[in-house]
Design a protein around this motif. Sequence first.
Motif, mmCIF file in Angstrom:
data_model
loop_
_atom_site.group_PDB
_atom_site.id
_atom_site.type_symbol
_atom_site.label_atom_id
_atom_site.label_comp_id
_atom_site.label_asym_id
_atom_site.label_seq_id
_atom_site.Cartn_x
_atom_site.Cartn_y
_atom_site.Cartn_z
ATOM 1 N N GLU A 1 0.913 -1.230 0.167
ATOM 2 C CA GLU A 1 -0.106 -0.109 0.055
ATOM 3 C C GLU A 1 0.962 1.303 -0.125
ATOM 4 O O GLU A 1 0.358 2.228 -0.689
ATOM 5 C CB GLU A 1 -0.825 -0.040 1.334
ATOM 6 N N ASN B 1 2.331 1.616 -3.453
ATOM 7 C CA ASN B 1 1.464 2.210 -4.379
ATOM 8 C C ASN B 1 1.423 3.805 -4.318
ATOM 9 O O ASN B 1 1.510 4.597 -5.366
ATOM 10 C CB ASN B 1 0.086 1.457 -4.003
ATOM 11 N N THR C 1 -3.030 -10.016 -8.891
ATOM 12 C CA THR C 1 -2.787 -8.413 -9.074
ATOM 13 C C THR C 1 -3.825 -7.884 -10.061
ATOM 14 O O THR C 1 -3.973 -8.181 -11.315
ATOM 15 C CB THR C 1 -1.336 -8.051 -9.028
ATOM 16 N N VAL C 2 -4.279 -6.609 -9.639
ATOM 17 C CA VAL C 2 -5.117 -5.858 -10.603
ATOM 18 C C VAL C 2 -4.496 -4.497 -11.005
ATOM 19 O O VAL C 2 -4.439 -3.633 -9.547
ATOM 20 C CB VAL C 2 -6.483 -5.802 -10.167
ATOM 21 N N ARG D 1 -3.687 -0.574 -11.535
ATOM 22 C CA ARG D 1 -4.186 0.756 -11.413
ATOM 23 C C ARG D 1 -3.760 1.640 -12.197
ATOM 24 O O ARG D 1 -2.581 1.594 -12.257
ATOM 25 C CB ARG D 1 -4.521 1.246 -10.110
ATOM 26 N N ASP E 1 -4.152 -3.464 -7.037
ATOM 27 C CA ASP E 1 -5.028 -4.176 -6.110
ATOM 28 C C ASP E 1 -4.329 -5.529 -5.849
ATOM 29 O O ASP E 1 -3.913 -6.123 -6.814
ATOM 30 C CB ASP E 1 -6.467 -3.896 -6.510
ATOM 31 N N VAL F 1 -5.901 -9.342 -4.971
ATOM 32 C CA VAL F 1 -7.020 -10.258 -4.703
ATOM 33 C C VAL F 1 -6.769 -12.007 -4.464
ATOM 34 O O VAL F 1 -5.854 -12.195 -5.257
ATOM 35 C CB VAL F 1 -8.233 -10.067 -5.467
ATOM 36 N N TYR G 1 -10.555 -9.596 -1.566
ATOM 37 C CA TYR G 1 -9.771 -8.464 -1.976
ATOM 38 C C TYR G 1 -8.899 -8.576 -0.675
ATOM 39 O O TYR G 1 -9.309 -8.365 0.710
ATOM 40 C CB TYR G 1 -10.494 -7.102 -2.215
ATOM 41 N N GLN H 1 -7.443 -2.995 -1.577
ATOM 42 C CA GLN H 1 -8.343 -2.390 -2.634
ATOM 43 C C GLN H 1 -8.071 -0.922 -2.214
ATOM 44 O O GLN H 1 -8.725 -0.304 -1.179
ATOM 45 C CB GLN H 1 -9.671 -2.729 -2.432
ATOM 46 N N THR H 2 -7.186 -0.284 -2.878
ATOM 47 C CA THR H 2 -6.747 1.216 -2.434
ATOM 48 C C THR H 2 -5.895 0.979 -1.021
ATOM 49 O O THR H 2 -4.720 1.277 -1.065
ATOM 50 C CB THR H 2 -7.747 2.026 -2.640
ATOM 51 N N LYS I 1 -6.186 -4.530 3.525
ATOM 52 C CA LYS I 1 -7.020 -4.889 4.331
ATOM 53 C C LYS I 1 -6.462 -5.885 5.271
ATOM 54 O O LYS I 1 -5.286 -6.642 5.225
ATOM 55 C CB LYS I 1 -8.255 -5.787 3.748
#
Length: 482
Positions: free
Chosen positions: A176, A179, A214-215, A217, A223, A225, A231, A234-235, A238
């Motif tokens: 995070e 990112n 990975t997704v 952005r 992100d 998952v 997830y 997600q930004t 978690k």
Amino acid sequence: MTISSAIQAAQSGLRITSLKADVVATNVSNSTTAGYVRRSLVVAENVLGGSSAGVKSVGISRAGNEALSAERRSLGSDLSQADLFASTWNTISARVGNTADGSGLFGLFSNFESALSNLAISPESGSDMAATLQAASSLVNEFNALSDFATNLRAETDHEIGIGVDTVNAALKGIEDINGKLARVDRTSGQAAALIDERGRLLDQVSEYLPIQTVPRQSGGIDIVTQEGVYLLQTNAKQIEFTPSTVFGPSQTLAGGGLSGLTVAGIPITPGASSYGAVSSGMFGALFTLRDSDLPAFSDQLDTLAGDLIARLSDDSIDPTKAPGAQGLFVDSDGSGDPGLAGRLALNPAIDPDQGGSMWRLRDGIGAVSEGPSGNATTLQNMLDAITTVRPMNSGGFQGSYSSSELLAQFASTTGQKRISHEAIVSSASSQYTIMAEAEVSETGVNVDQQMQDLLIIEQSYAANARVIEIASNMIDRLMEI
């Protein structure tokens, strides 16, 4: 081209070759750094006022291949799971022993059976009686130790789950943060390349415990998952929730609420759970399977073996001095019959001098009030017949008909077969992972020989640009002389 433009072009060439040399040096120095991806300088024509003014650097490119990396991480999750299973069952198998060399539980029972057979032949022998009692005591101690061994392994796996959760949560938080940094820097810079490398290393840490996807952005971040669709980032990262246990025993189970599972934002992801998000692989998959399935089944088999010994030697037909229904040579120390019997297995106090009993009751009967004829081997022979008789069994994972020694041999064989099976799986998983890792390295890693060849080309380019400047300087000097 004017002399000044030639000098300007050559100077830009010198700057670029210097930058290229720096990149090559960085590549070579990091050739053995885990997670490092090969860099190269991106060069473009420098145009000023519609005219070429040499070359310029427009950034650093990474030779990353996300598809290969994702597949390698997926295989890495499978390998982590297989490796943990194999190492654990290797430990269990070594602790249980095997029938080939007569070690472990099977060997101790064989010693007991042999000592009892000798005593039945010479019931008057005090040394044979003491040897039989010692063999029985050693067998009991081994059952108790194996039960504790299984309990301790469950505690260790629960502790490892807690460590894994902390590791994954810290890695997710680190990703995070990266990112956020990538959103604030030029993503063609060397700084961005270093950040992406570090993010890749953190992704490797996460994927070791559970398989992920990975997704990407637009900001350059990603992100994360799970393969099951939950997830993890997600930004914002978690938190994976888990509560380590401090108490372990047959009554502590996940289903009964005595042990903790994994949740993310309230969604259960515990391996083996009925939830759609249940993790299917990685170290979490192995740790939860061991804690909640394999090790309890191992303990259940130990209890079955202990219960079989108690039942065989408690048969009322063996010892007429014993109260009907009472336990014989081996007893459940608290008489509850609850799970965990192997840990409570004990010698009958009536025949154990350490518990105030008398050793001669081995020969004369549990309920005997005084010594009988020294040559009477009836009870001893009945005991020997009881453990050598083939009886049907359908409990604790055992199905078939066995004598006591055959049942213990089956137990040792089962643990050995599981070890062999998991070793075969880890060998296959390791081969697949190695192939994919080598494919990734061949495309994204640093080939030192190739980098040295590139350095030679850079050296030639540097010399050529320096020569242009030298010639232009000579031309200027000559003009000044005219």
